[in-house]
Each structure stands twice: as structure tokens, then as C-alpha cells.
Design a protein around this motif. Structure first.
Motif, PDB file in Angstrom:
ATOM      1  N   THR A  38       0.912  -1.174  -0.109  1.00 28.43           N
ATOM      2  CA  THR A  38       0.053   0.091   0.015  1.00 28.43           C
ATOM      3  C   THR A  38       1.059   1.128   0.026  1.00 28.43           C
ATOM      4  N   PRO A  39       0.656   2.152  -1.007  1.00 33.77           N
ATOM      5  CA  PRO A  39       1.518   3.327  -0.953  1.00 33.77           C
ATOM      6  C   PRO A  39       1.101   4.408   0.314  1.00 33.77           C
ATOM      7  N   ASP A  40       2.439   4.969   0.699  1.00 37.16           N
ATOM      8  CA  ASP A  40       2.173   5.806   1.884  1.00 37.16           C
ATOM      9  C   ASP A  40       2.276   7.101   1.570  1.00 37.16           C
ATOM     10  N   TYR A  41       2.615   7.466   0.591  1.00 37.75           N
ATOM     11  CA  TYR A  41       2.634   9.100  -0.013  1.00 37.75           C
ATOM     12  C   TYR A  41       2.335   8.999  -1.583  1.00 37.75           C
ATOM     13  N   ALA A  42       2.218  10.260  -1.935  1.00 36.59           N
ATOM     14  CA  ALA A  42       1.935  10.614  -3.403  1.00 36.59           C
ATOM     15  C   ALA A  42       2.631  12.002  -3.870  1.00 36.59           C
ATOM     16  N   THR A  43       3.077  12.070  -5.048  1.00 37.70           N
ATOM     17  CA  THR A  43       3.824  13.191  -5.528  1.00 37.70           C
ATOM     18  C   THR A  43       2.909  13.685  -6.659  1.00 37.70           C
ATOM     19  N   VAL A  44       2.488  15.071  -6.347  1.00 35.07           N
ATOM     20  CA  VAL A  44       1.940  15.794  -7.254  1.00 35.07           C
ATOM     21  C   VAL A  44       2.750  16.542  -8.200  1.00 35.07           C
ATOM     22  N   ARG A  45       2.613  16.735  -9.395  1.00 35.91           N
ATOM     23  CA  ARG A  45       3.483  17.640 -10.186  1.00 35.91           C
ATOM     24  C   ARG A  45       2.622  18.651 -10.874  1.00 35.91           C
ATOM     25  N   SER A  46       2.775  19.978 -10.507  1.00 37.98           N
ATOM     26  CA  SER A  46       1.570  20.784 -10.992  1.00 37.98           C
ATOM     27  C   SER A  46       2.322  22.146 -10.832  1.00 37.98           C
ATOM     28  N   GLY A  47       1.634  23.155 -11.789  1.00 39.12           N
ATOM     29  CA  GLY A  47       2.397  24.492 -11.909  1.00 39.12           C
ATOM     30  C   GLY A  47       1.506  25.375 -12.666  1.00 39.12           C
ATOM     31  N   VAL A  48       2.082  26.478 -13.267  1.00 39.16           N
ATOM     32  CA  VAL A  48       1.444  27.379 -13.927  1.00 39.16           C
ATOM     33  C   VAL A  48       2.198  27.726 -15.242  1.00 39.16           C
ATOM     34  N   VAL A  49       1.345  27.828 -16.144  1.00 39.52           N
ATOM     35  CA  VAL A  49       1.843  28.076 -17.462  1.00 39.52           C
ATOM     36  C   VAL A  49       1.349  29.475 -17.853  1.00 39.52           C
ATOM     37  N   VAL A  83       8.271  20.104  -0.721  1.00 35.97           N
ATOM     38  CA  VAL A  83       8.150  20.841  -1.856  1.00 35.97           C
ATOM     39  C   VAL A  83       9.334  21.036  -2.728  1.00 35.97           C
ATOM     40  N   GLN A  84       9.314  20.911  -4.156  1.00 35.66           N
ATOM     41  CA  GLN A  84      10.467  21.216  -4.902  1.00 35.66           C
ATOM     42  C   GLN A  84      10.357  21.615  -6.188  1.00 35.66           C
ATOM     43  N   THR A  85      10.908  22.545  -6.779  1.00 38.49           N
ATOM     44  CA  THR A  85      10.583  22.934  -8.127  1.00 38.49           C
ATOM     45  C   THR A  85      11.295  21.974  -8.983  1.00 38.49           C
ATOM     46  N   SER A  86      10.608  21.639 -10.015  1.00 35.01           N
ATOM     47  CA  SER A  86      11.159  20.504 -10.900  1.00 35.01           C
ATOM     48  C   SER A  86      11.202  21.145 -12.337  1.00 35.01           C
ATOM     49  N   GLN A  87      10.545  22.299 -12.509  1.00 37.73           N
ATOM     50  CA  GLN A  87      10.660  22.966 -13.879  1.00 37.73           C
ATOM     51  C   GLN A  87      10.611  24.340 -13.839  1.00 37.73           C
ATOM     52  N   LEU A  88      11.333  25.149 -14.558  1.00 34.41           N
ATOM     53  CA  LEU A  88      11.414  26.703 -14.853  1.00 34.41           C
ATOM     54  C   LEU A  88      11.910  27.041 -16.092  1.00 34.41           C
ATOM     55  N   SER A  89      10.949  27.402 -16.848  1.00 34.38           N
ATOM     56  CA  SER A  89      11.555  27.706 -18.435  1.00 34.38           C
ATOM     57  C   SER A  89      10.683  29.136 -18.830  1.00 34.38           C
ATOM     58  N   VAL A  90      11.417  29.867 -19.785  1.00 35.00           N
ATOM     59  CA  VAL A  90      10.891  30.900 -20.216  1.00 35.00           C
ATOM     60  C   VAL A  90      11.383  30.660 -22.009  1.00 35.00           C
ATOM     61  N   THR A  91      10.287  30.591 -22.787  1.00 40.07           N
ATOM     62  CA  THR A  91      10.618  30.279 -23.989  1.00 40.07           C
ATOM     63  C   THR A  91       9.698  31.125 -25.044  1.00 40.07           C
ATOM     64  N   PRO A  92      10.269  31.629 -26.402  1.00 36.86           N
ATOM     65  CA  PRO A  92       9.459  32.211 -27.085  1.00 36.86           C
ATOM     66  C   PRO A  92       8.409  31.421 -27.859  1.00 36.86           C
ATOM     67  N   VAL A  93       7.313  32.139 -28.229  1.00 39.63           N
ATOM     68  CA  VAL A  93       6.341  31.482 -29.185  1.00 39.63           C
ATOM     69  C   VAL A  93       6.242  32.116 -30.362  1.00 39.63           C
ATOM     70  N   TYR A 112       5.718  35.154 -25.321  1.00 40.95           N
ATOM     71  CA  TYR A 112       6.714  34.348 -24.579  1.00 40.95           C
ATOM     72  C   TYR A 112       5.912  33.589 -23.515  1.00 40.95           C
ATOM     73  N   GLU A 113       6.336  32.410 -23.247  1.00 39.87           N
ATOM     74  CA  GLU A 113       5.623  31.310 -22.209  1.00 39.87           C
ATOM     75  C   GLU A 113       6.638  31.065 -21.288  1.00 39.87           C
ATOM     76  N   THR A 114       6.111  31.154 -20.050  1.00 41.13           N
ATOM     77  CA  THR A 114       6.720  30.752 -18.775  1.00 41.13           C
ATOM     78  C   THR A 114       6.285  29.623 -18.159  1.00 41.13           C
ATOM     79  N   ARG A 115       6.658  28.561 -17.931  1.00 39.26           N
ATOM     80  CA  ARG A 115       6.440  27.280 -17.416  1.00 39.26           C
ATOM     81  C   ARG A 115       6.868  27.088 -15.962  1.00 39.26           C
ATOM     82  N   ASN A 116       6.417  26.928 -14.975  1.00 43.06           N
ATOM     83  CA  ASN A 116       6.930  26.879 -13.660  1.00 43.06           C
ATOM     84  C   ASN A 116       6.189  25.575 -13.047  1.00 43.06           C
TER      85      ASN A 116
END
Length: 232
Positions: A38-49, A83-93, A112-116
Motif C-alpha cells: 500500500t503506498p504511503d505517499y503521493a507526488t503531485v506535479r503541477s504548476g502554472v503556464v 516541496v521542490q521546483t521541478s521545472q522553470l523555463s521561459v521560451t518564445p512563442v 513568451y511562455e513561462t512554465r513553472n
């Protein structure tokens, strides 16, 4: 029969060098066993674009939204190393292509698009849906992944190894009995590289929040062995 040969094989090879040089036909087998935990923790990866006309504005908009997301995680009790930042990027569209072979640096930049993205470790698996809802309410618009794990899988892995070895020995006896030959020991035994725990069939947890199923993790072990076949 095979279990007794496990101890005798090494002794015979050391005590009788000539025997070790003898060539015997070989039976090669492998067996895999799974143990569910039985798992005893979960990891959620979420953010803002975020997207804006300039890179600076896209970053600023994203920073404001992510600050609210981090505040929501703190209110949910998820702080520190969980809590850990797993992605941070700024890219042109770029504008849509007009010529397929046109070089990328010739495209018109229209925004320009930012993903965190943040990885949040939820130690109470019954609250995963609540945490997701809190992040979305705070401004998260990119739910990437939800995975489950267990802090300590050592006991389960050892049991899976024992089960795999038992299956391997039983299978060797079956082959010997069905084909009418005798086994004279094990000349080689190895284990495949352990696989990460895999999610099994999930049992849904109903609540007022987003429904998330923790289910079970499958701990898998694969053992290989070569059995020497006794000469007639």
C-alpha cells in the motif's frame, strides 16, 4: 531436491577442481514474482503556464500565480523538503510556419511562455484530491502527473525475491521430472535490475474533492539461474 543442491554445488566445485572443469548440459530458467504494498505517499506535479507579450511580463505573471500556489501548499501542510521546483523555463512563442524549411530564427516571435512546475509530496494519500483542488484554486493550470510510492520497500522486495527463487526451483524440478533427467546443481544465479514500484488496480476513494485512487504498488523481482544436468 534442488534446495539441497544449493549448498552442495559450491562445495563440490571447490573440493574437486576436475569436476568444475566437466562440461554438463545446462537448463536456463528465470522466474518473476510480485508483491503488492500500500503506498504511503503521493507526488503531485503541477504548476502554472503563463503567456505574455514580453519575457519579463510572462515571468512576472507566472511568479504572482506560483506564489499563490506555494501559499496554498503551505496552508495544506506541505512544506520544507516536500516541496521542490521541478521545472522553470521561459521560451518564445513563434508565429505559425509559412514555409516548412524556414529556419527557426526567421520565425516571428509573437509572445513568451513561462512554465513553472512544482513537485509536492503528500504524505497522507487520502488528501491528494484536496491538495490538487487547493493548487488549482490558487492558480495552477497545468497538472502534469500524480504518482504514488512507499518510503520503505525493502521487506516487500526481499519477499518478492524469495517468491521468485521458490518459483524458479519448483520450475526446475518440473522440467527435470517432465523431461526425465537429474539436476546436479546451480552453476549461476543472478537477479535482473530491480524495477521501480508499479501502480496496480486502484480502489477509488470518494470524497467532495477531486477523486484520486491510491491503489497498490507492485514490487517485482526477477531471478535467473543455470542448472547443470547430470550426465547419464
Amino acid at each position: 531436491m534442488i534446495r539441497a543442491l544449493l549448498a552442495s554445488t559450491a562445495f563440490l566445485l571447490i573440493a574437486s577442481p576436475a569436476l568444475a572443469d566437466d562440461v554438463h548440459p545446462t537448463l536456463s530458467l528465470s522466474a518473476t514474482a510480485d508483491v503488492q504494498v500500500t503506498p504511503d505517499y503521493a507526488t503531485v506535479r503541477s504548476g502554472v503556464v503563463s503567456r505574455a507579450a514580453t519575457a519579463q511580463q510572462a515571468m512576472q505573471d507566472n511568479t504572482n500565480a506560483m506564489t499563490a500556489v506555494f501559499d496554498a501548499l503551505r496552508r495544506a501542510g506541505i512544506t520544507g523538503n516536500d516541496v521542490q521546483t521541478s521545472q522553470l523555463s521561459v521560451t518564445p512563442v513563434y508565429a505559425d510556419r509559412t514555409e516548412p524549411r524556414q529556419a527557426q530564427n526567421q520565425y516571428e516571435i509573437i509572445a513568451y511562455e513561462t512554465r513553472n512546475t512544482v513537485s509536492a509530496k503528500v504524505r497522507d494519500t487520502t488528501r491528494v484530491g484536496n491538495v490538487i483542488d487547493a493548487m488549482v484554486s490558487a492558480g495552477a493550470n497545468n497538472i502534469q502527473d500524480v504518482s504514488f510510492g512507499a518510503e520503505d520497500t525493502t521487506t516487500a522486495m526481499d519477499q518478492a525475491r524469495r517468491d521468485a527463487i521458490a518459483e524458479l526451483l519448483a520450475r526446475a524440478d518440473l522440467f527435470a521430472d517432465a523431461a526425465g533427467f537429474e539436476l546436479c546443481g546451480i552453476t549461476r544465479m543472478s537477479e535482473d535490475f530491480a524495477r521501480s514500484p508499479q501502480p496496480m488496480m486502484m480502489a477509488r476513494m470518494e470524497s467532495a474533492s477531486t477523486p484520486v485512487a491510491a491503489g497498490q504498488l507492485s514490487i517485482s523481482a526477477t531471478v535467473n539461474a543455470d542448472f547443470c544436468i547430470a550426465a547419464d
